[in-house]
Design an enzyme around this catalytic site. Structure first.
Site, short mmCIF file in Angstrom:
data_model
loop_
_atom_site.label_atom_id
_atom_site.label_comp_id
_atom_site.label_asym_id
_atom_site.label_seq_id
_atom_site.Cartn_x
_atom_site.Cartn_y
_atom_site.Cartn_z
N PRO A 99 14.58 -3.90 -2.81
CG PRO A 99 13.17 -5.38 -3.95
CD PRO A 99 14.00 -4.15 -4.14
CD GLU A 126 11.54 -8.34 -12.45
OE1 GLU A 126 12.17 -8.98 -11.59
OE2 GLU A 126 10.32 -8.10 -12.36
NE ARG A 164 5.67 10.04 13.70
CZ ARG A 164 6.10 9.82 14.94
NH1 ARG A 164 7.34 9.45 15.17
NH2 ARG A 164 5.28 9.97 15.96
CG ASP A 179 6.85 7.63 18.80
OD1 ASP A 179 5.73 7.79 19.31
OD2 ASP A 179 7.17 8.06 17.68
C1 9D3 Z 1 9.44 -10.50 -7.43
C2 9D3 Z 1 10.35 -9.73 -8.34
N1 9D3 Z 1 11.69 -9.81 -7.80
C3 9D3 Z 1 12.46 -10.89 -8.40
C4 9D3 Z 1 12.17 -11.26 -9.78
C5 9D3 Z 1 12.45 -8.58 -7.90
C6 9D3 Z 1 11.80 -7.33 -7.48
C7 9D3 Z 1 12.10 -6.18 -8.16
C8 9D3 Z 1 11.49 -4.99 -7.80
C9 9D3 Z 1 10.91 -7.28 -6.42
C10 9D3 Z 1 10.30 -6.07 -6.07
C11 9D3 Z 1 10.58 -4.95 -6.79
C12 9D3 Z 1 9.94 -3.67 -6.42
N2 9D3 Z 1 10.20 -3.33 -5.02
C13 9D3 Z 1 10.90 -2.25 -4.66
O1 9D3 Z 1 11.34 -1.52 -5.52
C14 9D3 Z 1 11.16 -2.02 -3.25
C15 9D3 Z 1 10.83 -2.77 -2.09
C16 9D3 Z 1 10.13 -4.00 -1.89
O2 9D3 Z 1 9.64 -4.66 -2.83
N3 9D3 Z 1 10.01 -4.48 -0.63
C17 9D3 Z 1 10.49 -3.82 0.47
N4 9D3 Z 1 11.14 -2.66 0.34
C18 9D3 Z 1 11.30 -2.16 -0.92
S1 9D3 Z 1 12.10 -0.76 -1.27
C19 9D3 Z 1 11.85 -0.88 -2.90
#
Ligand code: 9D3
Length: 264
Positions: A99, A126, A164, A179
Site C-alpha cells: 500500500p 501487516e 497484454r 486503448d
Molecule cells: C489496514 C492495515 N494497514 C494498517 C494497519 C496496513 C496494511 C497492510 C497490508 C494494509 C493492507 C495490506 C495488504 N495490502 C497489500 O499488500 C497491497 C495493496 C493494498 O492493500 N492496496 C492497494 N495496493 C496494494 S499492493 C499490496
C-alpha cells in the site's frame, strides 16, 4: 518475458492465469510466469514465514530470510545479473506490492513491459521486514488507495496490464494502441445491433457510413466524456485548437457532471 511471483497463496493465481489473454500469451511463449510459495524457502520444521513485530503492536511481519532465499534462488536460474553472467541484460527489477508503493498506472505498465525478467513479491499480514525493502526490493507499487488483504490481487492486476502489452498478446496490435489510457482520453460510446432497442436508438451518425463524420463524432464524445468524468486527464491529452475550443464552449455552457445527461 519471464515473471516470477513470490506469494503465500499460490493457488490464488491459478484461475486468472489459466484464462484469456494471459493463457494465450503463455501458450505462445510470450511470457513465462512462475509462481513460488514463500513457505517453500523456509528451512525450519514448521515452515514459519512470519513473526511478531519488534517493538510490539498488532499483527505479524513477514520474516526476511524466506524472501531473500526465494529471490536468490530465482536469480541464478534465470541468469542475467550483469557481471556474474558476463553482462548483457540488466538485472530483473524486484517489485514489492505494498500500500505504500508508487501508484500503478498505464505508464508504469509500459515501463515494466520492456523488462526481460521481473520478480514480484506479494506481501501479507501487516507487512514485510523493512530489510527486504532496503536490500532486496528495487520498486514498490500500490494499485490504489483501498485496503486489500495482500499483494496477490495487485500482482495479478499488474501482470494482466503488462502481458497484454507484449507484442502478439492481443488479437490485433491496433487494440493496444487504441486503448483509452493510451490516447489519454476515456473511450467513446459503443453500440451494436439492433439499431433500436426498447425504443432507444443508436446515434444516427454511426449508421451513416460516413467514416470521417464517425471519427469526428467519436473523438468529440471521448473528449466530452473525459471532461465530465475525469477532467484531470485532459491536462495530459494532446488536443487540437478546435478540440480545446469545444472544451471551453462546453465549460461556458455550464455543463452538468451527471453521467445520465452526458449525451445531451
Ligand atoms: C489496514 C492495515 N494497514 C494498517 C494497519 C496496513 C496494511 C497492510 C497490508 C494494509 C493492507 C495490506 C495488504 N495490502 C497489500 O499488500 C497491497 C495493496 C493494498 O492493500 N492496496 C492497494 N495496493 C496494494 S499492493 C499490496
Amino acid at each position: 518475458m519471464r515473471i516470477d511471483i513470490l506469494t503465500l497463496f499460490p493457488d490464488m493465481f491459478q484461475g486468472p492465469f489459466s484464462q484469456s489473454i494471459i493463457k494465450r500469451a503463455s501458450d505462445r511463449d510470450l511470457v513465462n510466469i512462475v509462481i513460488h510459495n514463500i513457505r517453500d524457502y523456509t528451512h525450519d520444521r514448521h515452515h514459519v514465514v512470519d513473526d511478531y513485530p519488534y517493538g510490539g503492536g498488532a499483527g505479524m511481519v513477514l520474516k526476511p530470510a524466506p524472501i531473500f532465499q526465494a529471490v536468490e534462488s530465482i536469480k541464478p536460474e534465470t541468469g542475467h545479473q550483469g557481471e556474474a553472467t558476463g553482462g548483457g541484460a540488466s538485472a530483473a527489477p524486484v517489485i514489492l506490492l505494498t500500500p505504500q508503493g508508487r501508484l500503478f498506472c498505464q505508464g508504469i505498465a509500459q515501463e515494466i513491459a520492456k523488462c526481460h525478467h521481473l520478480i514480484l513479491i506479494c506481501g501479507r499480514y501487516e507487512g514485510v521486514d523493512e530489510r527486504v525493502r532496503d536490500y532486496l526490493v528495487t520498486d514498490e507499487i500500490s494499485i490504489g488507495d483501498y485496503v486489500l488483504s495482500g499483494g496477490e490481487l495487485a500482482a495479478m492486476v499488474i501482470v494482466d496490464a503488462v502481458v497484454r502489452l507484449l507484442p502478439g498478446a492481443l488479437g490485433s496490435d491496433a487494440s493496444a494502441l487504441d486503448d483509452s489510457h493510451a490516447t489519454g482520453l476515456l473511450e467513446y460510446p459503443h453500440y451494436t445491433r439492433p439499431p433500436v432497442y426498447r425504443g432507444w436508438a443508436v446515434p444516427e451518425v454511426l449508421l451513416s457510413g460516413d467514416h470521417a463524420r464517425i471519427a469526428k463524432w467519436r473523438r468529440e464524445q471521448a473528449i466530452l466524456r473525459t471532461l465530465r468524468r475525469r477532467p484531470g486527464l485532459l491536462e495530459e491529452a494532446t488536443l487540437s485548437e478546435e478540440e480545446r475550443q469545444l472544451i471551453s464552449k462546453t465549460e461556458q455552457s455550464g455543463f452538468s457532471m451527471s453521467s445520465s445527461s452526458e449525451q445531451e
